[in-house]
Design an enzyme around this catalytic site. Structure first.
Site, PDB file in Angstrom:
ATOM      1  CD  GLU A 103      -2.979  -1.172   2.181  1.00  0.00           C
ATOM      2  OE1 GLU A 103      -2.990  -0.238   3.019  1.00  0.00           O
ATOM      3  OE2 GLU A 103      -3.750  -2.151   2.240  1.00  0.00           O
TER       4      GLU A 103
ATOM      5  CD1 TRP B 170      -1.344  -0.637  -3.977  1.00  0.00           C
ATOM      6  CD2 TRP B 170      -1.828   0.633  -5.747  1.00  0.00           C
ATOM      7  NE1 TRP B 170      -1.977  -1.434  -4.904  1.00  0.00           N
ATOM      8  CE2 TRP B 170      -2.302  -0.672  -6.000  1.00  0.00           C
ATOM      9  CE3 TRP B 170      -2.028   1.608  -6.725  1.00  0.00           C
ATOM     10  CZ2 TRP B 170      -2.953  -1.029  -7.185  1.00  0.00           C
ATOM     11  CZ3 TRP B 170      -2.682   1.262  -7.908  1.00  0.00           C
ATOM     12  CH2 TRP B 170      -3.136  -0.039  -8.129  1.00  0.00           C
TER      13      TRP B 170
ATOM     14  CD1 TRP C 244     -18.869  12.835 -16.584  1.00  0.00           C
ATOM     15  CD2 TRP C 244     -19.314  10.967 -15.465  1.00  0.00           C
ATOM     16  NE1 TRP C 244     -17.697  12.128 -16.490  1.00  0.00           N
ATOM     17  CE2 TRP C 244     -17.941  10.976 -15.806  1.00  0.00           C
ATOM     18  CE3 TRP C 244     -19.831   9.877 -14.756  1.00  0.00           C
ATOM     19  CZ2 TRP C 244     -17.072   9.948 -15.450  1.00  0.00           C
ATOM     20  CZ3 TRP C 244     -18.963   8.844 -14.396  1.00  0.00           C
ATOM     21  CH2 TRP C 244     -17.600   8.885 -14.752  1.00  0.00           C
TER      22      TRP C 244
ATOM     23  CG  ASN D 214      -7.849   1.973   3.566  1.00  0.00           C
ATOM     24  OD1 ASN D 214      -8.096   3.127   3.894  1.00  0.00           O
ATOM     25  ND2 ASN D 214      -6.669   1.414   3.760  1.00  0.00           N
TER      26      ASN D 214
ATOM     27  CD1 TRP E  87     -13.655  10.486 -13.229  1.00  0.00           C
ATOM     28  CD2 TRP E  87     -12.325  11.418 -11.696  1.00  0.00           C
ATOM     29  NE1 TRP E  87     -12.628  11.126 -13.889  1.00  0.00           N
ATOM     30  CE2 TRP E  87     -11.802  11.708 -12.978  1.00  0.00           C
ATOM     31  CE3 TRP E  87     -11.655  11.907 -10.574  1.00  0.00           C
ATOM     32  CZ2 TRP E  87     -10.635  12.455 -13.172  1.00  0.00           C
ATOM     33  CZ3 TRP E  87     -10.502  12.650 -10.747  1.00  0.00           C
ATOM     34  CH2 TRP E  87     -10.000  12.925 -12.034  1.00  0.00           C
TER      35      TRP E  87
ATOM     36  CD1 TRP F 281     -11.597  10.053  -4.959  1.00  0.00           C
ATOM     37  CD2 TRP F 281     -13.474   9.392  -5.990  1.00  0.00           C
ATOM     38  NE1 TRP F 281     -12.622  10.119  -4.050  1.00  0.00           N
ATOM     39  CE2 TRP F 281     -13.780   9.731  -4.649  1.00  0.00           C
ATOM     40  CE3 TRP F 281     -14.492   8.958  -6.825  1.00  0.00           C
ATOM     41  CZ2 TRP F 281     -15.082   9.633  -4.132  1.00  0.00           C
ATOM     42  CZ3 TRP F 281     -15.786   8.859  -6.311  1.00  0.00           C
ATOM     43  CH2 TRP F 281     -16.065   9.192  -4.985  1.00  0.00           C
TER      44      TRP F 281
END
Length: 433
Positions: free
Chosen positions: A254, A257, A285, A320, A338, A361
């Site tokens: 993580e 990441w 959208w 998370n 988003w 996101w």
């Protein structure tokens, strides 16, 4: 004399830039600037992040004044504040730790140009990551856009000595002797105390011992809660990686990441404003404002989504696993851009970090680098069965759950799933011409 400029590295120990400044033969005066370029964009005057920064600055200032130095704290536009400091002091240069976000890079380029013009040095040091910018590239010399090969290259390049601490706290005697300087009040900076506490960083080690088996259960307090401390640098990244190496490879991944998203934002700064994958820049959208309001307030009729949003609104934190569910619901079930969700999280999250927020996101939306496929859509009811079967987490945050006061689902998930897939397919067809 040198200035050391604190930004997102609010600690005296294991601070790379501070250590390098103190290693020179010159005396060092530490400074911190409450940046109006950032603060003026915050709508909540009780913002817990500003309060946390303020308390961290106050603590450092008190520690330095016990040693006969100080921390100069100013408020304003950084370029203007630095111009004033250059007139007040005989400054040979400024040391600071590098920040990779688009706004920070523009700010630093402006400051560097000013210093070069005056014949002064501007030294940017690596501190908030193990590998920065272009240190991990593919064999073809390009930035990685997929996480797994980036992670593998990161681990291959990693050496234990990279997490050795910089003993900056052992050299504070080299700071410029200075009388006490005034600290503006939080109110003078334009904010008020917050009622959201910052998590205790000392709990992380205990949590990491069982992290792999408990991290996906939102009802348990089983995540490290170190992210705000990493964001503002009250804990160093080197400390975090040392903990991960000792206790949890899952958590190390993580942290990798986090660096993956940082190098993506560095190389592709436009991704903060538009979908990383060009084929998804034409999604139609729906962006229904009333539906977005219900999502923000945690009144969607989907209990795991509502619990997550209420936890966020109340505490500045969201588990998370739940972050993925609420993001998928906004983008896929409601077909809301988003960027609306990213902006709301940016306003509310105590651990908000632009690279990770944008990256996650876009991952949830299916529009980013190495994102989940656009047709993979979380079923919020199935997520409850998997991760909160006893409704412990849900009942903690949605007190009216199971009563007539709790709303019906605002949208049928199966219909919404089909609608989202159709919208994404249409965008792909448009992009293909």
């Amino acid at each position: 004399m040198l200035l050391f400029w604190f930004r997102r590295d609010l600690r005296l120990h294991d601070n790379a830039g501070l250590y390098h400044a103190l290693e020179t033969e010159k005396q060092v005066l530490p400074i911190f600037i409450f940046d109006t370029g950032i603060l003026d964009n915050l709508s909540n005057r009780h913002d817990a992040r500003v309060d946390f920064i303020y308390q961290s600055i106050k603590n450092m200032k008190e520690q330095l004044e016990k040693q006969g130095s100080t921390l100069l704290v100013r408020y304003g536009k950084p370029i203007e504040v630095i111009k004033e400091l250059l007139q007040e002091y005989e400054v040979d240069g400024i040391y600071t730790n590098r920040d990779y976000e688009p706004y920070a890079r523009e700010r630093d380029e402006e400051v560097e140009a000013l210093l070069i013009e005056n014949g002064q040095d501007f030294k940017l040091c690596k501190d908030s990551v193990i590998f920065e910018r272009s240190e991990i590239l593919s064999l073809s010399g390009t930035p990685y856009k997929v996480y797994t090969p980036y992670k593998n290259a990161w681990k291959k390049a990693f050496r234990e000595n990279m997490v050795a601490p910089f003993p900056s706290e052992q050299h504070l005697d080299k700071l410029l002797p200075h009388h006490k300087s005034p600290l503006p009040t939080l109110q003078q900076v334009g904010f008020k105390p917050a009622d959201i506490p910052t998590p205790d960083p000392n709990m992380a080690e205990k949590v990491l011992r069982r992290y792999e088996e408990t991290r996906n259960v939102p009802a348990l307090d089983a995540t490290t809660r170190l992210s705000p401390h990493l964001r503002f640098g009250t804990v160093s990244t080197r400390e975090a990686v040392r903990l991960a190496l000792q206790h949890s490879d899952t958590w190390l991944q993580e942290l990798i990441w986090r660096e993956f998203f940082m190098q993506l934002l560095f190389h592709f700064p436009a991704s903060s404003q538009e979908s990383f994958a060009p084929k998804f820049r034409h999604i139609a959208w729906r962006n229904n404002e009333e539906e977005f309001k219900r999502w923000c307030e945690g009144k969607t009729g989907y209990p795991l989504v509502d619990a997550g949003m209420r936890e966020l609104n109340s505490s500045g934190f969201m588990h998370n696993r739940v972050r993925m569910v609420v993001a998928s619901f906004l983008v896929k079930d409601l077909l809301i851009d988003w960027r609306w969700g990213e902006a709301y999280f940016a306003e509310k999250l105590l651990d908000y970090e632009q690279a990770s927020n944008v990256g996650n996101w876009q991952w949830a939306a299916g529009t980013g680098a190495d994102a989940q496929p656009y047709f993979r859509i979380f079923n919020p009811d199935n997520q409850v069965k998997k991760f909160d079967k006893a409704h412990t987490y849900i009942r903690r945050w949605v007190t009216e759950f199971g009563t007539p006061a709790y709303p019906e689902p605002m949208v049928d998930h199966n219909m919404a799933r089909d609608r989202a897939i159709a919208a994404y397919k249409k965008a792909i067809a448009l992009a293909a011409g």
